[in-house]
Motif scaffolding. Structure first.
Motif, short mmCIF file in Angstrom:
data_model
loop_
_atom_site.label_atom_id
_atom_site.label_comp_id
_atom_site.label_asym_id
_atom_site.label_seq_id
_atom_site.Cartn_x
_atom_site.Cartn_y
_atom_site.Cartn_z
N TYR A 104 22.18 -48.57 -16.57
CA TYR A 104 21.20 -47.79 -15.81
C TYR A 104 20.96 -48.37 -14.42
O TYR A 104 20.28 -47.76 -13.60
N GLU A 144 17.24 -41.55 -6.34
CA GLU A 144 16.17 -40.55 -6.44
C GLU A 144 15.02 -41.12 -7.25
O GLU A 144 15.21 -41.58 -8.37
N ASP A 146 12.30 -39.50 -8.34
CA ASP A 146 11.71 -38.55 -9.29
C ASP A 146 12.85 -37.84 -10.02
O ASP A 146 13.27 -36.75 -9.63
N HIS A 147 13.35 -38.45 -11.10
CA HIS A 147 14.54 -37.89 -11.75
C HIS A 147 14.25 -36.56 -12.45
O HIS A 147 15.16 -35.81 -12.78
N THR A 148 12.97 -36.23 -12.65
CA THR A 148 12.62 -34.93 -13.23
C THR A 148 12.47 -33.86 -12.15
O THR A 148 12.36 -32.68 -12.46
N TYR A 149 12.43 -34.28 -10.89
CA TYR A 149 12.22 -33.39 -9.74
C TYR A 149 10.89 -32.64 -9.84
O TYR A 149 10.74 -31.55 -9.29
N ARG A 266 24.47 -31.11 -8.06
CA ARG A 266 24.45 -32.40 -8.76
C ARG A 266 25.67 -32.56 -9.66
O ARG A 266 26.31 -33.61 -9.68
N PHE A 276 24.62 -42.14 -9.31
CA PHE A 276 23.20 -41.83 -9.25
C PHE A 276 22.38 -42.98 -9.82
O PHE A 276 22.83 -43.67 -10.74
N CYS A 277 21.19 -43.15 -9.26
CA CYS A 277 20.26 -44.15 -9.78
C CYS A 277 18.85 -43.58 -9.71
O CYS A 277 18.44 -43.03 -8.69
N HIS A 278 18.12 -43.71 -10.82
CA HIS A 278 16.72 -43.31 -10.85
C HIS A 278 15.87 -44.53 -10.50
O HIS A 278 15.71 -45.43 -11.31
N ASP A 312 13.38 -47.33 -12.20
CA ASP A 312 12.34 -46.45 -12.70
C ASP A 312 11.72 -47.00 -13.98
O ASP A 312 12.41 -47.41 -14.90
#
Length: 524
Positions: A104, A144, A146-149, A266, A276-278, A312
């Protein structure tokens, strides 16, 4: 003078631009360009080479000092066995097995770090990978927070697309996006509704509208002017009182589902190898050096070497060594720029010029009106600033209105002010569409504009002093529709050192220092 150099476009050559024309590559080890600075966190001027960093892992604080439940005998044996393996892995001569899952975490090195994973950040990532030569030459990481957007401007947008702007560059940006999709992929179902935009002008604004439409036609947009009588004939449900002129987009205007575009982009960039990284960017490690302009004015140049990403829901952070940073953080891009040292200098100087982008909260209301306008309804923008469009097929509508400067709500949360609808949105819409007198609000939400307080237009391209930070932000509500073209423009600047498809030089950062506003009349 530095001002003169910027006006003549000499900043890039003067300040050592063009590093990417010689190939991408991260700086290995410590700094060689002078003093190394951290823009947050640790104190001191020395930074260890990346190879000497140790990433500390922390246990879950939620379980500290708490009894989680009694394990069965089988579970206990399994736990003991797992502990033995971990101990053996660190003993001399023992087989090494990583005791923690690190999948992660972001990579330790990336050529380009894009801060912000909304549609604009993803578009930059896409075009970097599509235009790279040879394939696989550039490693791109998107961070990003806010991975839930759930707070992303993309997901909370009403999804409008139009060419009805007054500045040629804005028209060109939206025309480039006429086919909102992922290039080279099967067509996305973004639920595009090509019903057009209908802008209404009072007597006071009629001359400006005529001038705007002339520019739009010169740039290739298909827009027609309508008199009040023509308006009544085509849309009999409109009350034309107070309307002197209207402009109607006849092609490639309307609205679409932003979520579909976001997810399609995406998936595409992931298939192209984008990582990608949260997490949240909390610090930049940079080096600084001093130089003089041709007029003898001393300036300080900075170069970012590392981006620190806080993982995160964790206390961990990972330093990522990089060659370039793209600031596509939207409503938070001003904070990201500050972390890099942008605006930290004497007032009135280029070094003291901030990125004037901040969060501005905007409300969107959904209402039902059984006798409301039908399927032919365009996206209507009233002369008062209130707007609405259809939502689906069941006489539902979305709409809102931007507040005045004095009415700006607190951006600290996304709570909705329902009184704003009653006082500011409903009255002008009910006056324009009498059927809306009987509407019933069903739901509402709030989202953020990445609001450029200087001139409400985008900021695209490199910073003149933080030489490897590029901007793609500040679009003040029209970034979603312009994202495909902006992504390509930033990729061209990164890879070739200049814009090729659309010249976006008027949107450079230096205009804030020079005081050269881009005067766009059609900001909604």
């Amino acid at each position: 003078m530095l001002r003169r150099a910027l006006q003549l476009g000499l900043g890039r050559g003067l300040l050592g631009r063009g590093l990417l024309g010689r190939g991408l590559g991260t700086h290995r080890g410590g700094s060689t360009l002078g003093k190394v600075e951290g823009s947050g966190g640790y104190r001191g001027s020395w930074v260890a080479p990346v190879s000497s960093y140790v990433t500390f892992r922390t246990r879950d604080p939620a379980h500290d000092g708490k009894t989680v439940g009694r394990l069965g005998e089988g579970d206990q044996n399994g736990k003991v066995s797992e502990i033995k393996k971990k101990i053996q892995s660190v003993l001399p001569g023992g087989a090494w097995n990583p005791p923690y899952d690190t999948s992660y975490l972001p990579p330790e090195h990336s050529d380009v770090v894009i801060v912000g994973g909304g549609v604009i950040g993803l578009s930059v990532a896409y075009w970097l990978k599509r235009l790279e030569k040879p394939r696989g030459a550039i490693r791109v990481l998107v961070v990003e927070r806010d991975h839930t957007y759930s707070q992303a401007s993309t997901a909370l947008s009403v999804g409008g697309i139009r060419q009805q702007f007054s500045v040629p560059e804005n028209i060109q940006l939206s025309l480039f996006s006429e086919y909102l999709a992922v290039v080279d992929d099967p067509p996305l179902d973004i639920q595009f509704n090509p019903s057009g935009y209908l802008l209404l002008a009072s007597e006071k604004g009629a001359a400006v509208m005529e001038s705007n439409v002339k520019v739009q036609r010169q740039e290739g947009a298909k827009v027609c002017l309508m008199s009040p009588e023509q308006l009544r004939n085509k849309f009999p449900w409109i009350n034309t009182e107070g309307v002197a002129l209207a402009s109607y987009g006849m092609e490639y205007e309307g609205w679409f589902d932003p979520w579909c575009l976001l997810q399609g982009l995406r998936r595409k960039v992931q298939s192209m190898g984008v990582l990608f990284c949260h997490g949240e960017v909390t610090r930049f490690v940079s080096s600084s050096s001093h130089t003089e302009t041709t007029s003898g004015e001393e300036v300080t140049l900075k170069r970012i070497h590392e981006v620190h990403v806080k993982i995160d829901r964790s206390l961990e952070y990972q330093p990522v060594e990089c060659a370039l940073v793209i600031n596509a953080a939207g409503a938070w891009s001003g904070q990201i720029a500050e972390l890099a040292g942008v605006g930290k200098g004497p007032p009135g100087t280029l070094q003291g010029t901030k990125l004037p982008v901040e969060r501005r909260k905007r409300y969107v209301y959904l209402w039902h009106c059984p006798q409301g306008p039908g399927l032919e309804t365009p996206f209507i923008v009233d002369a008062s600033g209130a707007y609405f469009r259809r939502e689906g097929l069941g006489n539902n509508y979305l709409g809102g209105c931007s507040p005045t400067e004095e009415e700006e709500p607190d951006p600290g949360n996304l709570e909705v002010d329902h009184d704003f609808f009653q006082d500011k949105v409903w009255p002008p819409l009910a006056q324009r569409v009498p059927a809306f007198e009987t509407l019933k609000v069903r739901s509402a939400w709030a989202g953020y504009y990445d609001y450029n307080t200087f001139d409400q237009n985008g900021v695209v391209g490199p910073h003149p002093l933080v030489v490897n930070m590029y901007f793609a932000t500040g679009f003040s509500g029209h970034g979603l529709q312009q994202a495909p073209a902006v992504g390509r423009a930033v990729a061209e600047m990164v890879l070739d050192g200049h814009f090729q498809t659309i010249n976006l030089s008027p949107f450079h950062f230096s205009r804030f220092y020079l005081g050269e506003k881009v005067q766009e009349h059609n900001i909604i």
